[in-house]
Write an enzyme that holds these catalytic residues in place. Sequence first.
Site, short mmCIF file in Angstrom:
data_model
loop_
_atom_site.label_atom_id
_atom_site.label_comp_id
_atom_site.label_asym_id
_atom_site.label_seq_id
_atom_site.Cartn_x
_atom_site.Cartn_y
_atom_site.Cartn_z
N CYS A 80 67.92 16.13 -30.53
CA CYS A 80 66.71 16.67 -29.94
C CYS A 80 65.46 16.34 -30.75
O CYS A 80 64.40 16.02 -30.19
CB CYS A 80 66.83 18.18 -29.75
SG CYS A 80 67.21 19.09 -31.27
N GLY A 81 65.56 16.41 -32.08
CA GLY A 81 64.40 16.09 -32.90
C GLY A 81 64.01 14.63 -32.83
O GLY A 81 62.83 14.29 -32.77
#
Length: 333
Positions: A80-81
Amino acid sequence: MSMDLPLPPPPPPPPPPHTASEPSKKKLYQAIAAGKSPVEGDHEEARLLLSQRESSFRKDLQWILFNKYVPSLIQDGPQCGLVALWMAAHLCQPQLSIDMETIFQTALNKGYTAQGEMFSAYSMALLAEEVCSCKAELLTGGMSGKNARTIIAHIYDGQPILIPYDEDFNHEPCKRSGHRAHWAVASGLLLGLDQGSVSKEQAQPDVTLPWLSLAKKDDSSLCPYPTKGAREAYILAKQGKSLRYQLWSFDGVAQSNQQLREMDPQRASDGTRYVVPPGGVGAGLAGQVVLLHTKTQTCCSTGLGCRDKRHVQVESLGIEGLVKEVEMLGDDD
């Protein structure tokens, strides 16, 4: 007279061995996004969101919308990052074609991640400078008070922010002590102001929603917050489990960001290796966001350099980043 019984049919062949090349089962969010395309444009999807929630906005306020479009990408695994950084990179360096594999391999080689996870906002700032060739600023101390003004002015200036938060099942911010830690990129704002707070030089009426005004240009000097009777604030953000923009209460995101304390115990004990900073998730993510500076080589969006001692500026030195930590100021008012 005896009769020979027929021989039983041969057993079925064994199933083929599982290989790494076989596609894994899709997550629900991947299946939902399959075959769909994001709505492009700075204001198009935001208008749809606002029209669906029109009744929830106070009619006694003047509403102004600002957004700089970022593309969508569905994550594959705990990335996600890295996906949020990929989205933000298109505002930082639109002329560059940065692929996810490059971002992942850089993070892996630098020791910032093992599976794609990013449990350190500090490492995220270093990675952003490495792959986006832009200034990254690590803002600590939460998203309230003076930091709220810094964040809102930064977004209003057309520059993205990477925000860690706890993700609920509808992808909105929640408070789960960091057990559902997730990353999003914020690229837009919706501000509710006292009537008459916004001049014609700052915004123009929207042609589809008569109660809405659109910011004329990305210039933090024209941002009406907080001196113009600001009453409500929302951010427009994207994250790696949906193609769509989402509109979140600024206070809700701030509260979710502040309470990131620990990794989900089930995840921590699943036998998978993750890179977690000293002090754990709380030390790596809680009360921290990463501001990406796309327009200037100075730290703050004022163009005067960073004068706020709560900021940690990450300065590129060509090979490695040098992090300068300065004395913390007192609590915000």
